[in-house]
Design a protein around this motif. Structure first.
Motif, PDB file in Angstrom:
ATOM      1  N   ARG A  82      17.715   4.988  -6.122  1.00  0.00           N
ATOM      2  CA  ARG A  82      16.561   4.536  -6.914  1.00  0.00           C
ATOM      3  C   ARG A  82      15.802   3.430  -6.188  1.00  0.00           C
ATOM      4  O   ARG A  82      15.322   2.484  -6.805  1.00  0.00           O
ATOM      5  CB  ARG A  82      16.986   4.050  -8.297  1.00  0.00           C
ATOM      6  CG  ARG A  82      17.780   5.055  -9.095  1.00  0.00           C
ATOM      7  CD  ARG A  82      16.899   5.968  -9.923  1.00  0.00           C
ATOM      8  NE  ARG A  82      17.627   7.200 -10.214  1.00  0.00           N
ATOM      9  CZ  ARG A  82      17.066   8.311 -10.639  1.00  0.00           C
ATOM     10  NH1 ARG A  82      15.770   8.363 -10.828  1.00  0.00           N
ATOM     11  NH2 ARG A  82      17.774   9.382 -10.871  1.00  0.00           N
ATOM     12  N   SER A  83      15.770   3.504  -4.878  1.00  0.00           N
ATOM     13  CA  SER A  83      15.023   2.559  -4.038  1.00  0.00           C
ATOM     14  C   SER A  83      15.406   1.103  -4.264  1.00  0.00           C
ATOM     15  O   SER A  83      14.602   0.200  -4.054  1.00  0.00           O
ATOM     16  CB  SER A  83      13.510   2.726  -4.257  1.00  0.00           C
ATOM     17  OG  SER A  83      13.112   4.031  -3.955  1.00  0.00           O
ATOM     18  N   ARG A  84      16.618   0.866  -4.730  1.00  0.00           N
ATOM     19  CA  ARG A  84      17.031  -0.505  -5.016  1.00  0.00           C
ATOM     20  C   ARG A  84      17.870  -1.063  -3.896  1.00  0.00           C
ATOM     21  O   ARG A  84      18.770  -0.399  -3.401  1.00  0.00           O
ATOM     22  CB  ARG A  84      17.880  -0.546  -6.292  1.00  0.00           C
ATOM     23  CG  ARG A  84      17.067  -0.408  -7.513  1.00  0.00           C
ATOM     24  CD  ARG A  84      17.916  -0.190  -8.744  1.00  0.00           C
ATOM     25  NE  ARG A  84      17.006  -0.247  -9.858  1.00  0.00           N
ATOM     26  CZ  ARG A  84      16.751  -1.364 -10.528  1.00  0.00           C
ATOM     27  NH1 ARG A  84      17.384  -2.469 -10.236  1.00  0.00           N
ATOM     28  NH2 ARG A  84      15.866  -1.358 -11.490  1.00  0.00           N
ATOM     29  N   LEU A 143       0.841  -1.182   0.000  1.00  0.00           N
ATOM     30  CA  LEU A 143       0.000   0.000   0.000  1.00  0.00           C
ATOM     31  C   LEU A 143       0.882   1.240   0.000  1.00  0.00           C
ATOM     32  O   LEU A 143       1.643   1.458   0.943  1.00  0.00           O
ATOM     33  CB  LEU A 143      -0.914  -0.034   1.232  1.00  0.00           C
ATOM     34  CG  LEU A 143      -2.051   0.965   1.293  1.00  0.00           C
ATOM     35  CD1 LEU A 143      -3.187   0.423   2.138  1.00  0.00           C
ATOM     36  CD2 LEU A 143      -1.613   2.306   1.837  1.00  0.00           C
ATOM     37  N   GLU A 144       0.816   1.988  -1.070  1.00  0.00           N
ATOM     38  CA  GLU A 144       1.567   3.241  -1.112  1.00  0.00           C
ATOM     39  C   GLU A 144       0.666   4.361  -0.639  1.00  0.00           C
ATOM     40  O   GLU A 144      -0.371   4.622  -1.219  1.00  0.00           O
ATOM     41  CB  GLU A 144       2.075   3.571  -2.519  1.00  0.00           C
ATOM     42  CG  GLU A 144       2.804   4.919  -2.543  1.00  0.00           C
ATOM     43  CD  GLU A 144       3.313   5.353  -3.907  1.00  0.00           C
ATOM     44  OE1 GLU A 144       3.339   4.542  -4.843  1.00  0.00           O
ATOM     45  OE2 GLU A 144       3.688   6.540  -4.016  1.00  0.00           O
ATOM     46  N   THR A 145       1.082   5.017   0.419  1.00  0.00           N
ATOM     47  CA  THR A 145       0.269   6.115   0.943  1.00  0.00           C
ATOM     48  C   THR A 145       0.665   7.404   0.248  1.00  0.00           C
ATOM     49  O   THR A 145       1.746   7.493  -0.333  1.00  0.00           O
ATOM     50  CB  THR A 145       0.512   6.308   2.444  1.00  0.00           C
ATOM     51  OG1 THR A 145       1.887   6.674   2.621  1.00  0.00           O
ATOM     52  CG2 THR A 145       0.245   5.028   3.205  1.00  0.00           C
ATOM     53  N   THR A 146      -0.188   8.365   0.307  1.00  0.00           N
ATOM     54  CA  THR A 146       0.218   9.669  -0.192  1.00  0.00           C
ATOM     55  C   THR A 146       1.338  10.185   0.698  1.00  0.00           C
ATOM     56  O   THR A 146       1.431   9.843   1.883  1.00  0.00           O
ATOM     57  CB  THR A 146      -0.939  10.683  -0.177  1.00  0.00           C
ATOM     58  OG1 THR A 146      -0.444  11.883   0.402  1.00  0.00           O
ATOM     59  CG2 THR A 146      -2.100  10.189   0.610  1.00  0.00           C
ATOM     60  N   GLY A 147       2.196  10.980   0.116  1.00  0.00           N
ATOM     61  CA  GLY A 147       3.327  11.509   0.859  1.00  0.00           C
ATOM     62  C   GLY A 147       2.920  12.336   2.072  1.00  0.00           C
ATOM     63  O   GLY A 147       3.740  12.657   2.913  1.00  0.00           O
ATOM     64  N   LEU A 148       1.641  12.666   2.158  1.00  0.00           N
ATOM     65  CA  LEU A 148       1.204  13.521   3.250  1.00  0.00           C
ATOM     66  C   LEU A 148       0.441  12.747   4.313  1.00  0.00           C
ATOM     67  O   LEU A 148      -0.079  13.309   5.248  1.00  0.00           O
ATOM     68  CB  LEU A 148       0.326  14.645   2.700  1.00  0.00           C
ATOM     69  CG  LEU A 148       1.032  15.538   1.682  1.00  0.00           C
ATOM     70  CD1 LEU A 148       0.023  16.384   0.915  1.00  0.00           C
ATOM     71  CD2 LEU A 148       2.042  16.436   2.369  1.00  0.00           C
ATOM     72  N   GLY A 187       9.273  16.026 -10.941  1.00  0.00           N
ATOM     73  CA  GLY A 187       9.986  17.032 -10.170  1.00  0.00           C
ATOM     74  C   GLY A 187       9.725  16.854  -8.689  1.00  0.00           C
ATOM     75  O   GLY A 187       8.619  16.490  -8.298  1.00  0.00           O
ATOM     76  N   VAL A 188      10.752  17.080  -7.890  1.00  0.00           N
ATOM     77  CA  VAL A 188      10.606  17.095  -6.439  1.00  0.00           C
ATOM     78  C   VAL A 188      11.317  18.351  -5.957  1.00  0.00           C
ATOM     79  O   VAL A 188      12.526  18.465  -6.107  1.00  0.00           O
ATOM     80  CB  VAL A 188      11.233  15.856  -5.776  1.00  0.00           C
ATOM     81  CG1 VAL A 188      11.011  15.889  -4.274  1.00  0.00           C
ATOM     82  CG2 VAL A 188      10.687  14.574  -6.375  1.00  0.00           C
ATOM     83  N   HIS A 189      10.567  19.298  -5.429  1.00  0.00           N
ATOM     84  CA  HIS A 189      11.128  20.595  -5.095  1.00  0.00           C
ATOM     85  C   HIS A 189      11.909  21.140  -6.301  1.00  0.00           C
ATOM     86  O   HIS A 189      11.364  21.241  -7.372  1.00  0.00           O
ATOM     87  CB  HIS A 189      11.946  20.529  -3.814  1.00  0.00           C
ATOM     88  CG  HIS A 189      11.038  20.483  -2.610  1.00  0.00           C
ATOM     89  ND1 HIS A 189      10.946  21.494  -1.709  1.00  0.00           N
ATOM     90  CD2 HIS A 189      10.145  19.555  -2.210  1.00  0.00           C
ATOM     91  CE1 HIS A 189      10.048  21.186  -0.780  1.00  0.00           C
ATOM     92  NE2 HIS A 189       9.559  20.020  -1.066  1.00  0.00           N
TER      93      HIS A 189
HETATM   94  N1  LIG Z   1      18.742  11.212  -7.887  1.00  0.00           N
HETATM   95  C1  LIG Z   1      17.850  10.308  -7.484  1.00  0.00           C
HETATM   96  N2  LIG Z   1      16.556  10.435  -7.858  1.00  0.00           N
HETATM   97  C2  LIG Z   1      15.678   9.494  -7.441  1.00  0.00           C
HETATM   98  C3  LIG Z   1      16.067   8.400  -6.619  1.00  0.00           C
HETATM   99  N3  LIG Z   1      14.959   7.639  -6.366  1.00  0.00           N
HETATM  100  C4  LIG Z   1      13.927   8.223  -7.013  1.00  0.00           C
HETATM  101  N4  LIG Z   1      14.336   9.351  -7.661  1.00  0.00           N
HETATM  102  C5  LIG Z   1      13.534  10.284  -8.457  1.00  0.00           C
HETATM  103  O1  LIG Z   1      12.651  10.974  -7.572  1.00  0.00           O
HETATM  104  C6  LIG Z   1      11.409  11.267  -8.222  1.00  0.00           C
HETATM  105  C7  LIG Z   1      10.215  10.774  -7.408  1.00  0.00           C
HETATM  106  O2  LIG Z   1      10.204   9.348  -7.341  1.00  0.00           O
HETATM  107  P1  LIG Z   1       8.848   8.543  -7.035  1.00  0.00           P
HETATM  108  O3  LIG Z   1       9.212   7.107  -6.874  1.00  0.00           O
HETATM  109  O4  LIG Z   1       7.798   8.874  -8.013  1.00  0.00           O
HETATM  110  O5  LIG Z   1       8.458   9.170  -5.619  1.00  0.00           O
HETATM  111  P2  LIG Z   1       7.121   8.902  -4.748  1.00  0.00           P
HETATM  112  O6  LIG Z   1       7.557   8.839  -3.325  1.00  0.00           O
HETATM  113  O7  LIG Z   1       6.363   7.729  -5.270  1.00  0.00           O
HETATM  114  O8  LIG Z   1       6.329  10.259  -5.032  1.00  0.00           O
HETATM  115  P3  LIG Z   1       4.801  10.629  -4.609  1.00  0.00           P
HETATM  116  O9  LIG Z   1       3.942   9.425  -4.902  1.00  0.00           O
HETATM  117  O10 LIG Z   1       4.466  11.815  -5.456  1.00  0.00           O
HETATM  118  O11 LIG Z   1       4.846  10.995  -3.151  1.00  0.00           O
HETATM  119  C8  LIG Z   1      11.519  10.636  -9.601  1.00  0.00           C
HETATM  120  O12 LIG Z   1      11.945  11.645 -10.494  1.00  0.00           O
HETATM  121  C9  LIG Z   1      12.581   9.573  -9.418  1.00  0.00           C
HETATM  122  O13 LIG Z   1      13.243   9.261 -10.624  1.00  0.00           O
HETATM  123  C10 LIG Z   1      17.463   8.290  -6.227  1.00  0.00           C
HETATM  124  O14 LIG Z   1      17.906   7.403  -5.514  1.00  0.00           O
HETATM  125  N5  LIG Z   1      18.293   9.285  -6.693  1.00  0.00           N
END
Ligand SMILES: Nc1nc2c(ncn2[C@@H]2O[C@H](COP(=O)(O)OP(=O)(O)OP(=O)(O)O)[C@@H](O)[C@H]2O)c(=O)[nH]1
Ligand SMILES: [Zn+2]
Length: 360
Positions: A219-221, A118-123, A311-313
């Motif tokens: 990249r969450s890996r 379950l992915e929650t909203t960031g808030l 985009g994030v910030h």
């Molecule tokens: N540089 C960098 N960018 C990352 C990394 N992990 C994710 N991103 C980037 O961060 C952005 C947001 O990633 P998402 O996985 O969509 O984040 P989220 O938490 O699901 O976002 P929301 O659902 O909107 O809260 C994307 O542009 C990703 O490519 C990382 O380890 N390094």
């Protein structure tokens, strides 16, 4: 011999399936601030080989949810089995009924799942979401999920450092709450900071939650995420906290719009930079619009494939996706989340600057 902490590859440790009967479905709740990397994690887990049936539930925020959902779908293609939407402003009240109903319906239609992510909203406040699975167990519903709930808190390390330098905003409060409730904290985006900063963030995380497991990712890996066995291990150790507090995301709004046509890549870059970096766009009250999260699928002139805008910030990126546009259906879809946003003004700027250029 496998190390205790290493997840074996795709061979089940136990001849029995880890999850068999109804009412034993482990749930992993993925929390983390806007843009921390939650969806990236889901995509990673779902694209890796595993023999599990995984249900993915998105808990989206705001009017943009339908659009956001479709953005996430197009990113992961047909990997997702089905989408459930637990859409509501206040997680503390109705999500419990809606959420469980939705899962019950899904299981009737599709059979059982081994795992629910379950992915929650960031808030969101993770406690409120967790309690949805917990309280029902006490009520003895048909498919009670037995409290084996694992909460992960994703940390966007860049934002974490920035917010820590600022005074204690409610944004930071919600990040702290997520960490406090988590079994596992994923410190993501470590590629963007120094080792010193990383150590400082780890110390802060430990000071908030002394028991939490911490992994660092890009990249969450992480190899441990490769099979879902990782999650079941955590779930056995889990202590569930219940809260019905929901931190209201006060002034944060979501604006979405769709615009058909091709965009000029240069003009799009300038538009995004003026919006995110220069903060040039004002709402009708004269206040600068602040975008904290930007998502979109765009059609760039000359490209057959859909391009994802994220985009994030102040950080943003444009990435070509494997998805091709169908002929004559090139529609740009954009989601903006932030403060002082005004849809009309944003759309006007977008139309005038990003589409217009092509007509020259
Ligand atoms: N540089 C960098 N960018 C990352 C990394 N992990 C994710 N991103 C980037 O961060 C952005 C947001 O990633 P998402 O996985 O969509 O984040 P989220 O938490 O699901 O976002 P929301 O659902 O909107 O809260 C994307 O542009 C990703 O490519 C990382 O380890 N390094
Ligand atoms: Zn997401």
């Amino acid at each position: 011999m496998e190390e205790e902490d290493d997840c074996p590859e795709l061979v089940p440790i136990d001849p029995k399936p880890p999850v068999s009967s109804v009412g034993q479905i482990p749930v992993t709740i993925i929390t983390g601030y806007l843009g921390a990397g939650k969806t990236t994690l889901l995509n990673y887990i779902l694209t890796e080989q595993h023999n599990k049936r995984i249900a993915v539930i998105l808990n989206e925020f705001g009017e943009g949810s339908a659009l956001e959902k479709s953005l996430a779908v197009s990113q992961a293609g047909e990997l997702y089995e089905e989408w459930l939407e637990l859409r509501n402003g206040c997680l503390c009240c109705s999500v419990k009924d809606n959420g469980l109903k939705a899962i019950e319906n899904l299981m009737e239609k599709k059979g059982k799942f081994d795992y629910i992510l379950l992915e929650t909203t960031g808030l969101a406040d993770p406690g409120a979401v967790a309690s949805m699975f917990w309280v029902d167990a006490e009520l003895g519903s048909d498919i009670y999920l037995d409290g084996k709930t694992c909460i992960t808190a994703h940390i966007d390390i860049v934002l974490f450092i920035i917010y820590n330098l600022l005074t204690f905003t409610y944004l930071l409060t919600s990040v702290y709450r997520q960490i406090a409730l988590a079994d596992l904290t994923i410190i993501n985006k470590t590629d963007l900071v120094s080792g010193e900063d990383l150590d400082r963030v780890k110390d802060t995380v430990r000071s908030i939650n002394g028991l939490v497991k911490i992994v660092e990712t890009q990249r969450s890996r992480h190899t441990r995420f490769r099979t879902c066995l990782w999650w079941s291990k955590l779930q056995n150790e889990h202590v569930l906290y219940i809260t019905i507090l929901f931190l209201s995301p006060q002034s944060i709004l979501t604006v979405t719009f769709e615009v058909p046509g091709d965009l000029s890549e240069d003009a799009l870059n300038l538009f995004v930079q003026d919006l995110l970096w220069e903060k040039l766009f004002l709402n009708k009250g004269g206040q600068p619009m602040t975008v904290i999260r930007l998502k979109g699928i765009v059609a760039l002139a000359g490209k057959d494939h859909q391009v994802m805008l994220q985009g994030v910030h102040e950080l943003y990126e444009l990435n070509e996706t494997p998805e091709r546009w169908e002929e004559n259906v090139r529609i740009n879809r954009l989601v903006f989340i932030g403060r002082n946003l005004d849809k009309d003004v944003l759309q006007e700027h977008f139309l005038a600057r990003v589409l217009h250029k092509l007509d020259n």
